[in-house]
Design a protein around this motif. Structure first.
Motif, PDB file in Angstrom:
ATOM      1  N   PRO A  74       0.806  -1.223  -0.019  1.00  0.00           N
ATOM      2  CA  PRO A  74      -0.019   0.076   0.040  1.00  0.00           C
ATOM      3  C   PRO A  74       0.677   1.373  -0.143  1.00  0.00           C
ATOM      4  CG  PRO A  74      -0.804  -1.697   1.595  1.00  0.00           C
ATOM      5  CD  PRO A  74       0.333  -1.983   1.146  1.00  0.00           C
ATOM      6  N   GLY A  75       0.388   2.185  -0.942  1.00  0.00           N
ATOM      7  CA  GLY A  75       1.112   3.496  -1.064  1.00  0.00           C
ATOM      8  C   GLY A  75       2.645   3.471  -1.447  1.00  0.00           C
ATOM      9  N   TYR A  76       3.408   2.246  -1.517  1.00  0.00           N
ATOM     10  CA  TYR A  76       4.854   2.240  -1.876  1.00  0.00           C
ATOM     11  C   TYR A  76       4.947   1.631  -3.162  1.00  0.00           C
ATOM     12  CZ  TYR A  76       9.569   0.528  -1.015  1.00  0.00           C
ATOM     13  OH  TYR A  76      10.705   0.285  -1.229  1.00  0.00           O
TER      14      TYR A  76
ATOM     15  N   ALA B 224       8.921   4.291   8.976  1.00  0.00           N
ATOM     16  CA  ALA B 224       8.404   3.378   7.646  1.00  0.00           C
ATOM     17  C   ALA B 224       7.377   4.389   6.913  1.00  0.00           C
ATOM     18  CB  ALA B 224       7.831   2.086   8.266  1.00  0.00           C
ATOM     19  N   SER B 225       6.496   5.232   7.656  1.00  0.00           N
ATOM     20  CA  SER B 225       5.886   5.818   6.906  1.00  0.00           C
ATOM     21  C   SER B 225       6.420   7.024   5.970  1.00  0.00           C
ATOM     22  CB  SER B 225       4.718   6.752   7.848  1.00  0.00           C
ATOM     23  OG  SER B 225       3.919   5.747   8.700  1.00  0.00           O
TER      24      SER B 225
ATOM     25  N   ASP C 227       6.047   7.364   2.024  1.00  0.00           N
ATOM     26  CA  ASP C 227       5.624   8.706   1.530  1.00  0.00           C
ATOM     27  C   ASP C 227       6.830   9.513   0.732  1.00  0.00           C
ATOM     28  OD1 ASP C 227       3.346   8.108   2.645  1.00  0.00           O
ATOM     29  OD2 ASP C 227       3.457   9.486   4.635  1.00  0.00           O
ATOM     30  N   GLY C 228       8.027   9.051   0.669  1.00  0.00           N
ATOM     31  CA  GLY C 228       9.054   9.635  -0.051  1.00  0.00           C
ATOM     32  C   GLY C 228       9.666  10.783   0.629  1.00  0.00           C
ATOM     33  N   LEU C 229       9.558  10.651   1.901  1.00  0.00           N
ATOM     34  CA  LEU C 229       9.980  11.865   2.846  1.00  0.00           C
ATOM     35  C   LEU C 229      11.480  11.661   3.266  1.00  0.00           C
ATOM     36  CD1 LEU C 229       6.948  12.545   5.128  1.00  0.00           C
ATOM     37  CD2 LEU C 229       7.938  14.286   3.426  1.00  0.00           C
TER      38      LEU C 229
ATOM     39  N   PRO D 220       8.398  -0.608   3.481  1.00  0.00           N
ATOM     40  CA  PRO D 220       7.321  -0.394   4.509  1.00  0.00           C
ATOM     41  C   PRO D 220       5.902  -0.915   4.100  1.00  0.00           C
ATOM     42  CG  PRO D 220       7.772   1.356   3.220  1.00  0.00           C
ATOM     43  CD  PRO D 220       8.672   0.116   2.466  1.00  0.00           C
ATOM     44  N   VAL D 221       5.498  -1.868   4.946  1.00  0.00           N
ATOM     45  CA  VAL D 221       4.076  -2.405   4.494  1.00  0.00           C
ATOM     46  C   VAL D 221       3.187  -2.002   5.503  1.00  0.00           C
ATOM     47  CG1 VAL D 221       3.012  -4.704   4.044  1.00  0.00           C
ATOM     48  CG2 VAL D 221       5.328  -4.511   3.522  1.00  0.00           C
TER      49      VAL D 221
END
Length: 539
Positions: free
Chosen positions: A16-18, A232-233, A237-239, A247-248
């Motif tokens: 998700p999101g990655y 991980a977030s 999120d590319g930060l 990151p799962v």
């Protein structure tokens, strides 16, 4: 099992999101290795409890995605594993223990690491025993694994490699040379000690793997779970660019309707498989009737970090305020500044805020001692050197920042951009009072701005309103964006202000921005200043 390359490429994108193809320079996806990892688990591993006991373990697509990423991605330089650390963040009853046991078996029997030391770790002995017993039972139920392994009361031995379960309650926490660590239920670890000891024990291995599997923690001091989730977030999120961290994260947000079954599906990838919808319906009904259980439901079944403290502004809201604004464009325009000072060994931030029509334009500047930046880059993998190379912060020599350097740089910024500075709000702690005197002698109106509730609640509200309305404009400065993602505020409607001691990491630039924006929005007049008309006690 025949898995085509196109299937593997589809699978690895299901996290998700990655996107694993971002920051993948120097790495390649080995489709065969990914397919073989999945095949081993589905051929050799079995369920050991419940309605599917003794049946082959058939992975769901989201589980295949994890194993395909962990074992398919490799480094081009040496064909070793790309991912060295992973967070698998899923709510209760989504087969964490079964996945952990399958991971141990896969590495123990197929990784080919000489003398591999494999561990599963947990906060308590009882939790540690769950994974250990699951591994042993999987081995017993597969004849070839059983033939190759020796099962002991506290260990499993395969050739020259071994597997043991550890708990934070045990005293044997040193002397490891870990190849694999499966860190179970990280939220239950009262301190980061065991995790840190095991992580440092992997340094001598060619391709170590450290996997955290956990449900959300609540908001508390010293939570290694919250630290890992925050990190991980940011990777997701590319930060933070960390191509070796996977990151799962399956979670609902605090803005989601926690009573919605669509939200349950979003947070629970194994809904209707290992976790029954009827069970969540009953738990949700209980939470609706019993407010004291609501936070428990949100945390355990939706992975929402609970307690009093909330994140302030989401990254998407902050990013929506990005615009093509340049500090050169506010030459001569009245502006207000905020200066947040460190204790000499960390971030110092100076932010310029200028009202332009109905908008507020902000421009940040940062200083960090070189030695501090190098240490935190090693320990936290925060890209200070990248930011420095991109002129997003100034690294000052040594391990402390000279306040005279900051003073000279601020005067240089004001002169270079021909800023019409009406007022400079300065953090009154540490060297703030000395800088106020110097700035005042230079002809600026400067005053000591408190950072407690009295001084910060009104400007925090003003700043938040500007951000949410899209009227605060910034240029996407990476350091300030990172700090915005760290901010935790004091809870309560009308009582919010940034809290440095509770936030995930540094927020000095946000504090300086809030001070500057608050003063700019008020358009204060010198003769009406609170600090001149009232007696102020400095503490």
């Amino acid at each position: 099992m025949r898995t085509l390359p196109i299937e593997i490429e589809r699978l690895v994108r299901l996290v998700p999101g990655y996107d694993p193809f971002t920051n993948a320079d120097g790495y390649y996806l080995d489709h065969q290795a990914a397919a073989e990892a999945i095949s081993f688990i589905e051929t050799c591993c079995t369920h050991v409890k419940g309605e599917w006991a003794n049946q082959p373990l058939r992975l769901e697509p989201w589980q295949k995605a994890i194993f395909a990423n962990l074992f398919g991605w490799k480094r081009e330089s040496d064909d070793m594993r790309r991912y060295r650390e992973a967070l698998i963040f899923i709510p209760r009853k989504n087969s964490k223990t079964t996945m952990a046991a399958a991971l141990v078996c896969l590495v123990l029997f197929t990784d080919g690491e000489p003398g591999a030391e494999c561990y599963s770790s947990a906060a308590e002995r009882e939790q540690a025993r769950l994974c250990f017993e699951c591994v042993q039972n999987m081995i017993r139920q597969e004849p070839e694994m059983a033939r190759l392994a020796k099962l002991y009361k506290f260990s499993v031995v395969v050739g020259g490699s071994s597997y043991k379960a550890l708990s934070a309650e045990a005293n044997t926490k040193h002397g490891f040379n870990a190849h694999l660590v499966v860190n179970d239920e990280l939220h239950a670890h009262k301190t980061p000690e065991l995790t840190e000891v095991l992580m440092t024990s992997t340094g001598a291995r060619r391709q170590p793997l450290f996997v955290h599997l956990t449900t959300s923690d609540y908001e508390r001091e010293g939570s290694i779970c919250n630290d890992k989730h925050d990190y991980a977030s940011k990777v997701r999120d590319g930060l933070i660019a960390d191509p070796a961290f996977l990151p799962v994260i399956y979670e609902a947000t605090k803005e989601d309707d926690w009573t919605s079954e669509e939200v349950w599906q979003k947070a629970n990838p194994n809904l209707d498989i290992s976790i029954k919808r009827e069970y969540l319906q009953r738990e949700c009904a209980r939470a609706r009737e019993d407010p004291a259980y609501e936070n428990t439901f949100k945390r355990l079944h939706l992975n929402i970090r609970t307690e009093a403290l909330d994140r302030w502004i989401t990254t998407d809201k902050w990013d929506a305020c990005r615009d093509t604004v340049h500090i050169e464009e506010i030459a001569g325009v009245p502006c207000w500044c905020g200066l947040d000072l460190a204790s000499s060994q960390d971030f110092n931030a100076f932010v310029v805020a200028a009202p332009v029509g109905d908008q507020m334009h902000v421009f940040p500047f940062f200083w960090v001692p070189h030695d501090t930046a190098a240490k935190r880059e090693r320990e936290r993998r925060i890209p200070y050197s990248v930011w420095s190379n991109e002129n997003l912060l100034t690294l000052t020599p040594g391990d402390v920042t000279d306040p005279d350097t900051i003073y000279r740089d601020i005067i240089g910024i004001i002169d270079r951009y021909r800023l019409n500075v009406r007022e400079i709000a300065v953090d009154r702690a540490f060297q703030g009072l000395d800088l106020i005197q110097k700035l005042t002698k230079e002809g600026f109106l400067a005053f000591a701005h408190g950072q407690g509730s009295l001084g910060m609640i009104p400007p925090t509200k003003v700043t938040k309103d500007l951000i949410l309305s899209g009227r605060l404009k910034h240029d996407g400065h990476a350091v300030l964006r990172w700090m915005m993602s760290n901010v935790v505020v004091n809870p309560g409607e009308g009582k919010e202000y940034p809290m440095k001691d509770k936030s995930a990491d540094k927020i000095d630039g946000v504090v300086a921005m809030v001070m500057a924006v608050g003063r700019a929005a008020m358009e204060p007049q010198p003769q009406a200043s609170f600090y001149e008309s009232e007696t102020v006690e400095f503490v």
